[in-house]
Design an enzyme around this catalytic site. Structure first.
Site, PDB file in Angstrom:
ATOM      1  N   ASP A   1       0.831  -1.204   0.000  1.00 19.80           N
ATOM      2  CA  ASP A   1       0.000   0.000   0.000  1.00 19.80           C
ATOM      3  C   ASP A   1       0.868   1.258   0.000  1.00 19.80           C
ATOM      4  OD1 ASP A   1      -1.539  -2.200   0.814  1.00 19.80           O
ATOM      5  OD2 ASP A   1      -2.994  -0.913   1.801  1.00 19.80           O
TER       6      ASP A   1
ATOM      7  N   HIS B   1      -1.056   4.537  -0.654  1.00 18.89           N
ATOM      8  CA  HIS B   1      -2.078   5.469  -0.168  1.00 18.89           C
ATOM      9  C   HIS B   1      -1.695   6.930  -0.357  1.00 18.89           C
ATOM     10  CE1 HIS B   1      -5.187   2.900   1.358  1.00 18.89           C
ATOM     11  NE2 HIS B   1      -4.332   2.166   2.034  1.00 18.89           N
TER      12      HIS B   1
ATOM     13  N   ASP C   1      -4.017  -0.338  -3.588  1.00 16.74           N
ATOM     14  CA  ASP C   1      -4.192   0.737  -2.600  1.00 16.74           C
ATOM     15  C   ASP C   1      -3.124   1.821  -2.740  1.00 16.74           C
ATOM     16  OD1 ASP C   1      -6.408  -0.505  -1.607  1.00 16.74           O
ATOM     17  OD2 ASP C   1      -5.749  -0.508   0.479  1.00 16.74           O
TER      18      ASP C   1
ATOM     19  N   ASP D   1      -6.266   7.255  -2.156  1.00 14.95           N
ATOM     20  CA  ASP D   1      -7.028   7.517  -0.925  1.00 14.95           C
ATOM     21  C   ASP D   1      -6.092   7.795   0.256  1.00 14.95           C
ATOM     22  OD1 ASP D   1      -9.644   7.509  -1.798  1.00 14.95           O
ATOM     23  OD2 ASP D   1      -9.916   5.359  -1.522  1.00 14.95           O
ATOM     24  N   ARG D   2      -6.622   8.585   1.189  1.00 15.62           N
ATOM     25  CA  ARG D   2      -5.988   8.949   2.462  1.00 15.62           C
ATOM     26  C   ARG D   2      -4.846   9.943   2.290  1.00 15.62           C
ATOM     27  NH1 ARG D   2      -8.210   5.703   6.372  1.00 15.62           N
ATOM     28  NH2 ARG D   2      -8.896   3.623   5.773  1.00 15.62           N
TER      29      ARG D   2
ATOM     30  N   ASN E   1      -8.505  -2.818  -2.489  1.00 14.81           N
ATOM     31  CA  ASN E   1      -9.880  -2.504  -2.109  1.00 14.81           C
ATOM     32  C   ASN E   1     -10.183  -1.010  -2.197  1.00 14.81           C
ATOM     33  OD1 ASN E   1      -8.188  -2.149   0.281  1.00 14.81           O
ATOM     34  ND2 ASN E   1     -10.081  -1.810   1.404  1.00 14.81           N
ATOM     35  N   HIS E   2      -9.157  -0.151  -2.297  1.00 18.17           N
ATOM     36  CA  HIS E   2      -9.392   1.284  -2.453  1.00 18.17           C
ATOM     37  C   HIS E   2      -9.383   1.719  -3.915  1.00 18.17           C
ATOM     38  CE1 HIS E   2      -9.520   3.112   1.623  1.00 18.17           C
ATOM     39  NE2 HIS E   2      -8.982   1.956   1.949  1.00 18.17           N
TER      40      HIS E   2
ATOM     41  N   HIS F   1      -3.941  -8.407  -3.053  1.00 16.77           N
ATOM     42  CA  HIS F   1      -4.001  -7.306  -2.099  1.00 16.77           C
ATOM     43  C   HIS F   1      -4.455  -7.731  -0.707  1.00 16.77           C
ATOM     44  CE1 HIS F   1      -4.380  -3.287  -0.521  1.00 16.77           C
ATOM     45  NE2 HIS F   1      -5.604  -3.585  -0.114  1.00 16.77           N
TER      46      HIS F   1
ATOM     47  N   ARG G   1     -13.628  -5.404   9.761  1.00 18.33           N
ATOM     48  CA  ARG G   1     -13.695  -4.505   8.610  1.00 18.33           C
ATOM     49  C   ARG G   1     -15.105  -4.420   8.042  1.00 18.33           C
ATOM     50  NH1 ARG G   1      -8.700  -3.037   6.299  1.00 18.33           N
ATOM     51  NH2 ARG G   1      -6.926  -4.313   6.885  1.00 18.33           N
TER      52      ARG G   1
ATOM     53  N   HIS H   1      -2.670  -4.585   2.509  1.00  9.74           N
ATOM     54  CA  HIS H   1      -3.986  -4.356   3.119  1.00  9.74           C
ATOM     55  C   HIS H   1      -3.954  -4.001   4.600  1.00  9.74           C
ATOM     56  CE1 HIS H   1      -8.290  -4.410   3.024  1.00  9.74           C
ATOM     57  NE2 HIS H   1      -8.446  -5.540   3.702  1.00  9.74           N
TER      58      HIS H   1
ATOM     59  N   ASP I   1     -23.192  14.109  -6.031  1.00 10.21           N
ATOM     60  CA  ASP I   1     -22.566  15.176  -6.814  1.00 10.21           C
ATOM     61  C   ASP I   1     -22.256  14.633  -8.206  1.00 10.21           C
ATOM     62  OD1 ASP I   1     -21.305  17.439  -7.675  1.00 10.21           O
ATOM     63  OD2 ASP I   1     -19.494  17.152  -6.471  1.00 10.21           O
TER      64      ASP I   1
ATOM     65  N   GLU J   1     -30.549  18.659  -2.926  1.00 10.55           N
ATOM     66  CA  GLU J   1     -29.699  17.482  -2.764  1.00 10.55           C
ATOM     67  C   GLU J   1     -29.237  17.334  -1.315  1.00 10.55           C
ATOM     68  OE1 GLU J   1     -27.560  16.931  -7.115  1.00 10.55           O
ATOM     69  OE2 GLU J   1     -26.794  18.451  -5.732  1.00 10.55           O
TER      70      GLU J   1
ATOM     71  N   ASP K   1     -25.301  27.817   3.013  1.00 14.72           N
ATOM     72  CA  ASP K   1     -25.324  28.502   1.714  1.00 14.72           C
ATOM     73  C   ASP K   1     -24.723  29.895   1.911  1.00 14.72           C
ATOM     74  OD1 ASP K   1     -25.759  29.392  -0.814  1.00 14.72           O
ATOM     75  OD2 ASP K   1     -27.945  29.499  -0.641  1.00 14.72           O
TER      76      ASP K   1
ATOM     77  N   ASP L   1     -26.720  31.399  -3.132  1.00 10.09           N
ATOM     78  CA  ASP L   1     -26.956  31.079  -4.538  1.00 10.09           C
ATOM     79  C   ASP L   1     -27.702  29.766  -4.714  1.00 10.09           C
ATOM     80  OD1 ASP L   1     -25.033  29.315  -3.737  1.00 10.09           O
ATOM     81  OD2 ASP L   1     -23.705  29.616  -5.462  1.00 10.09           O
TER      82      ASP L   1
END
Length: 736
Positions: A251, A253, A280, A283-284, A312-313, A364, A426, A453, A674, A685, A714, A718
């Site tokens: 990993d 990351h 992986d 992320d992070r 898994n990421h 992984h 997990r 992992h 989004d 939303e 907001d 807008d």
């Protein structure tokens, strides 16, 4: 947990003992010398008394006695110093283990809640009108989510129904880079395709200085990578017949510094220096885009020497929560939608595993008793845009055995206990024991399973009698100094050679100070968890305090952990709960973390009460004269600053706490909703997201409160909310 001043006090005490021993030896020697001189003066002047031979004999005996006495003092001093030093090291080890437990508990509970939330989404998508609580029906609340989640999956399914040329053409139209021009002011690397080794070096030099790739080049790079990965099998084969070696990276990351250290120490990939990157790498971390771009560029330049396994990421749903999509939106605001969509496509085409010389499997997560390599080779991996949900359109039959192949391979963890059981920590994959490993390796004629992992303090770890090797390459994963990174090189005989490192931009600190820094980071995360559940904690404390005295016994919040050795240590009006560190005679403050899963049953707040009490009994030690914990002091140090929401009368404090507590879940919902990856969502939303969250957590949110919170966020009136600013609105304030 012990404070750093305890370390200094132990060190000073050891130094004082050494000084005392030295002074004792010096004084003893001086007294012996003075006594012998006095005897000679008194006897020599009078012409009588012992002879010179007797004088010499007495002097020799005295010196021997003094020497023996001094030696005894030295030995005793050395033994005492060694005893104190061993105790000091044992305390450091106990603190390290406890800190590690906190970090891993927080990380795994976050992943678990992510999976539970996604499972809840899947359940809501199948609802047909379950209402309640004054809110729209479950189906109505899930409708906006269904449009977004199912939309991307149907887009992928539609591509699969096209021919290869039609698929490429449609994807290129949706994620085209032709309309993006490179500005004259751009100072990053310029790429021309096909890429060469010089382009990789240009990217390294630019990224090292904080530069980033132009969106046109990034999109073009992703398109080329997708075509290259699509030609690879599910289980890639690597060989040491030419190179005589192969390097496996765990990993990363988004840790660009670690990747650059690996390339510096081990060299860039080529036919004589092949690499397997075991998932992986996003992320992070703060540089996931740059790490992915570098690995994909290496894949294109050295296609036979580089393999990038999926982790898994490398999953669109995980990216919604753990920072990758947010990073893309921040760095490529106007092209984020195209880049996010194309990254998801590339991730879905990444190989699932690698076989080195047909005897070492690199995957992984791990394996399970259901994993079948032949079935793994045959399945269509591109269908699994996310491994968290089986693929298929509504009403289509799901092949759960095939899905389990992918899920278990990416999410499983080894355990010392025999058998194979669900990975409840997990929330996905399984725990596999040494018997499962032995059976799998024997069946497939393999000698070793290499996986990643899991963060390991030394960067690697062998288990299952050396049959499983975990490699983790992101150093400083939790905090500066928390762990080393490592990579492993295999020679042609299959023998592993492990290289460790630690990326650090600051001066190396002593062990005690470095551990204190890591420890404080863990406690900061735990304080945030405790504060986020203040209401539940107070309810749990009050159940333990029916007389409303404001204090509870330490044993009360320990009662849920009967299988752990709890020891009460009293020092005057202070006390702490501690656990025995195996193999030592020392204890450390106990910390348990069982974060609540709001959509599951059970009084998990009682477990949080144990966490809070243990934390503050060990740190602040605010007890009454009878040794009972004053539980309201657990919340004195930190407070929640909700920014603009703090001054909004219409927004109840309980709602602010509920939103903060489920901030990560809410972020996942927002990222999915989004549609254009702009980082902005409409007020409608926002309301839909809160309804989904309300259904998931069971916490009823009044429409007026949600409306007031939406208007408060907001900022420019807008009708849209900048979600990144919304997340930054909630801060933990440390009163100390």
């Amino acid at each position: 947990l012990l404070k750093s001043r305890s370390e200094k006090r132990n060190a000073n005490s050891a130094a004082a003992v050494a000084t005392t021993a030295a002074n004792a030896r010096s004084k003893s020697s001086n007294r012996s010398s003075s006594w012998a001189s006095g005897i000679r003066l008194r006897t020599g002047g009078m012409g009588c008394g012992p002879s010179s031979s007797d004088d010499a004999s007495a002097s020799g005996d005295s010196k021997e006695k003094d020497a023996a006495s001094a030696g005894e003092i030295s030995i005793r001093s050395a033994v005492l110093i060694q005893k104190w030093y061993r105790r000091y090291k044992a305390r450091l080890e106990a603190r390290r283990r406890t800190t590690w437990m906190i970090y891993q508990s927080i990380e795994y509970s976050s992943e678990s809640s992510q999976l539970h939330l996604y499972n809840f989404f899947n359940d809501m998508l199948s609802l047909t009108g379950v209402g309640g609580g004054g809110h729209p029906s479950g189906a109505a609340a899930a409708e906006p989510l269904k449009t977004c989640v199912v939309g991307h999956r149907r887009f992928t399914e539609r591509l699969r129904q096209l021919s290869q040329e039609e698929e490429d053409r449609e994807l290129l139209d949706l994620t085209s880079f032709a309309d993006l021009s490179v500005e004259k002011s751009y100072r990053g690397p310029h790429l021309t395709f096909p890429l060469s080794a010089s382009h990789v070096q240009l990217m390294i030099d630019s990224f090292r200085q904080g530069g980033q790739l132009h969106p046109r080049y990034l999109l073009q790079l992703l398109h080329e990578t997708r075509l290259a990965l699509r030609a690879k099998p599910n289980v890639h084969s690597a060989s040491t017949s030419i190179s005589k070696q192969v390097t496996v990276i765990g990993d990363l990351h988004g840790k660009l510094d670690d990747l650059l250290i690996v390339f510096y120490k081990n060299g860039l990939p080529d036919i004589t220096n092949p690499y397997v990157f075991n998932g992986d790498f996003v992320d992070r971390g703060a540089n996931s885009v740059e790490v992915a771009a570098l690995l994909f560029a290496c894949q294109l330049v050295w296609p036979t020497a580089v393999c990038v396994n999926r982790g898994n990421h490398e999953d669109h749903v995980m990216n919604c929560r753990y920072g990758f999509i947010k990073e893309v939106q921040t760095k490529y605001r106007h092209s984020a939608s195209k880049i996010v969509k194309l990254f998801a496509e590339v991730f879905a085409w990444m190989p699932l595993a690698t076989l080195i010389d047909d005897r070492i499997l690199v995957a992984h997560g791990g394996i399970s008793d259901k994993l079948d390599l032949e079935l793994l080779r045959r399945l269509d991996r591109h269908r699994y845009l996310s491994a968290l949900r089986p693929p298929g359109n509504d009403g289509e039959k799901v092949d759960y055995l095939e899905w389990r192949q992918v899920l278990d391979l990416l999410w499983s963890d080894p355990k010392p206990q025999a058998g194979c059981r669900p990975n409840t920590f997990r929330g996905g994959g399984c725990y596999f024991g040494p018997d499962v490993t032995e059976s799998f390796l024997r069946k497939n004629k393999l000698t070793l399973l290499v996986r990643s992992h899991e963060c390991k303090q030394d960067g690697y770890e062998f288990c299952h009698d050396g049959a499983v090797l975990t490699v983790f390459s992101a150093s400083n994963y939790y905090e500066e100094g928390s762990n080393r990174g490592a990579y492993v090189k295999f020679d042609s005989s299959g023998k592993p050679h492990i290289v460790q490192y630690m990326a650090s931009r600051s001066r190396r600190l002593p062990v005690g100070r470095r551990l204190s820094t890591v420890e404080e980071g863990a406690l900061k995360g735990l304080r945030a968890r405790v504060l986020a559940s203040k209401t539940e904690l107070l309810a749990a404390f009050q159940r333990l305090d029916p007389g409303r005295t404001g204090a509870i016994r330490l044993a009360d919040w320990c009662q849920h952990h009967g299988n752990t050795r709890i020891i009460s240590q009293h020092h005057g009006n202070h006390a702490s709960a501690s656990i025995t560190c195996p193999g030592t005679d020392t204890h450390t403050s106990v910390i348990f973390l069982h974060p609540p899963r709001p959509w599951t049953s059970g009084r998990t707040s009682d477990h949080l009460a144990a966490s809070s009490g243990a934390l503050y009994a060990g740190r602040t030690r605010r007890l009454d004269k009878s040794g009972r914990l004053l539980y309201m002091t657990c919340f004195e140090r930190v407070a929640l600053d909700a920014g603009r929401l703090a001054g909004t009368k219409e927004v109840a404090a309980s709602l602010t706490e509920a939103v903060y507590k489920n901030k990560e879940e809410l972020e996942t919902i927002f990222r999915i909703m989004d549609k254009d990856s702009s980082g902005h969502i409409s007020l409608e939303e926002f309301r839909d997201s809160c309804r989904v969250l309300s259904e998931a957590t069971g916490r009823q949110m009044a429409d007026a409160e949600v409306e007031a919170m939406a208007k408060a966020m907001d900022l420019n009136n807008d009708g849209y909310i900048d979600f990144n600013e919304f997340l930054e609105a909630f801060r933990i304030v440390d009163n100390q």
